[in-house]
Write an enzyme that holds these catalytic residues in place. Sequence first.
Site, short mmCIF file in Angstrom:
data_model
loop_
_atom_site.label_atom_id
_atom_site.label_comp_id
_atom_site.label_asym_id
_atom_site.label_seq_id
_atom_site.Cartn_x
_atom_site.Cartn_y
_atom_site.Cartn_z
N SER A 127 0.78 -1.75 0.47
CA SER A 127 0.24 -0.01 -0.33
C SER A 127 1.01 1.30 0.30
O SER A 127 1.83 1.65 0.89
CB SER A 127 -0.93 0.41 1.13
N GLU A 129 0.17 3.07 2.06
CA GLU A 129 0.04 4.08 2.82
C GLU A 129 1.53 3.53 3.73
O GLU A 129 1.75 5.20 4.99
CB GLU A 129 -1.03 3.69 4.07
N TYR A 151 -1.43 0.54 10.54
CA TYR A 151 -1.96 0.30 9.79
C TYR A 151 -0.54 -0.33 8.41
O TYR A 151 0.04 -0.71 8.18
CB TYR A 151 -2.88 0.67 8.65
P1 GDP Z 1 -6.51 6.44 3.27
O1 GDP Z 1 -5.25 6.75 2.33
O2 GDP Z 1 -6.08 5.04 2.74
O3 GDP Z 1 -5.99 6.36 5.14
O4 GDP Z 1 -8.25 6.37 2.61
P2 GDP Z 1 -9.80 7.39 2.88
O5 GDP Z 1 -10.36 7.24 1.86
O6 GDP Z 1 -9.92 6.92 4.56
O7 GDP Z 1 -8.57 8.71 3.65
C1 GDP Z 1 -7.93 9.26 2.93
C2 GDP Z 1 -7.93 10.83 2.86
O8 GDP Z 1 -9.18 11.66 3.80
C3 GDP Z 1 -7.21 10.96 4.60
O9 GDP Z 1 -6.18 11.65 4.50
C4 GDP Z 1 -8.03 11.31 5.47
O10 GDP Z 1 -7.53 12.48 6.42
C5 GDP Z 1 -8.57 12.37 4.64
N1 GDP Z 1 -10.21 12.28 5.15
C6 GDP Z 1 -10.39 13.94 5.34
N2 GDP Z 1 -11.68 14.21 5.71
C7 GDP Z 1 -12.65 13.15 6.04
C8 GDP Z 1 -13.43 11.36 6.60
O11 GDP Z 1 -14.21 12.15 6.54
N3 GDP Z 1 -13.29 10.15 6.21
C9 GDP Z 1 -12.21 9.85 5.64
N4 GDP Z 1 -12.43 8.34 6.07
N5 GDP Z 1 -11.43 10.33 5.77
C10 GDP Z 1 -11.22 12.13 5.64
#
Ligand code: GDP
Length: 328
Positions: A127, A129, A151
Site C-alpha cells: 500500500s 500508506e 495500518y
Molecule cells: P487512506 O488514504 O487509506 O487513509 O484513505 P481514506 O479514504 O480513509 O482517507 C483519505 C484521506 O482523506 C486521509 O488523508 C483522511 O484524513 C482524509 N479525510 C478527510 N476527511 C475524511 C473523512 O471524513 N473520512 C475519511 N475516511 N477520510 C477523510
Amino acid sequence: MPRALITGITGQDGLYLAELLLAKGYDVYGLIRGQNNPKLDLVRRVVPDVTLLTGDLTDLSSLLRALEVAKPDEVYNLGAISFVAYSWENAMLTSDVTGKGVLNILEAVRLYSHDDPNRVRFYQASSSEMFGKVQEVPQRETTLLWPRSPYGVAKVFGHYMTINYRESYGMHASSGILFNHESPRRGPEFVTRKVTQAVARIHLGLQDRIVMGNLDAKRDWGFAGDYVEAMWRMLQQDTADDYVVATGETHSIRELLDVAFAAVGVSDWSGYVAQDERFMRPAEVDLLIGDPSKARDVLGWKPSVDFAGLIGMMVENDLAEQRALTGR
Ligand code: GDP
C-alpha cells in the site's frame, strides 16, 4: 484451466479481481472468514462461479487446508483490515491480520509447495500508506518507507516479508504498492465513497450536510477495476518483483468535493460541508503521488479512468442506489 486463490474476496478488489480472472478462464477460489460473514450474499451474487472456502489469515492451518483444496497456480493476498483511521483503535488486531497474516499465508504457500518453490505465484497487496511521511515526490519502488499509522506499519511488515520469502526461498512472490483505488464498491468509510454517497443524498434531499476531517490531504486516486489488472500482470512475469501502481496525479480532499458536488450542479459546497475533530487522525499522510513508470514499462499497464471520470462514476452510482433505496 489456471487456478487462483484470493484472500479478501469480499472486498472491493477481491470482487474486481475475481471477475477479471473468471473472464480469463480461471478456476477461482475465495477465502471467506468467520461464520455468517455478512458479505457472503454479495460475493455469491456478484461472482457466483467462485468457490468459497473457509479460512482466516490468522490461522495457518486453515490456510494450508484452503491451499490443499484450491491447488492454486496463483495466490492473491488481498485480505486485510484496511481502514487506516480504525487501525489506531485496533493496532494489535491490525498487526495480526494485515501484518502477520502475510507471513502466515507466505509460510502456508511455502509449506504447500515445498518440492517446487515456484509452483505457486504469490501477490501481496502492499500500500502507498507505507510511504506515510513521504521521503520523495513522487513515490517510487525505491522510496524509503515511513509509515504513519499502525495500518501502514503492518503493511511494511508484509511488504518486506514478501521480499524476504522471494530472496530466501526463491518464491515467485510479488508486491504491488497500490495507491488509493476506488470504485462504486468502495466501503462508505473511505473518503471518496463517503463524499459521493453524501452528495447523492444531499441532491435527493435526504441529507443536509456532510461532516469531514482534514480537507488538505492529497491522494493519488485511481479506479480499482484498472488496478486488479496490474496485479494479474505482475504474476504473468517470468520473475517476481515490486511495482508502484498509481495514476501519477494527486488531488486534495477539497478537489474531491469540487468534482463530486459539480456532478450534481453545485459549484459552492461550503454550506454543505462541516469539519469535526473526530475525523482527524493522530498522524496524517499529507501527500501521496505515485510514479507508475515501472508498471508502465515492464507490465505495459496504464490506468483507463481519470480522477473526474472516477468520481463521476461513483456519484452516478450513488444517485441510482439512493433512488432505488428511497424511491426518490
Ligand atoms: P487512506 O488514504 O487509506 O487513509 O484513505 P481514506 O479514504 O480513509 O482517507 C483519505 C484521506 O482523506 C486521509 O488523508 C483522511 O484524513 C482524509 N479525510 C478527510 N476527511 C475524511 C473523512 O471524513 N473520512 C475519511 N475516511 N477520510 C477523510
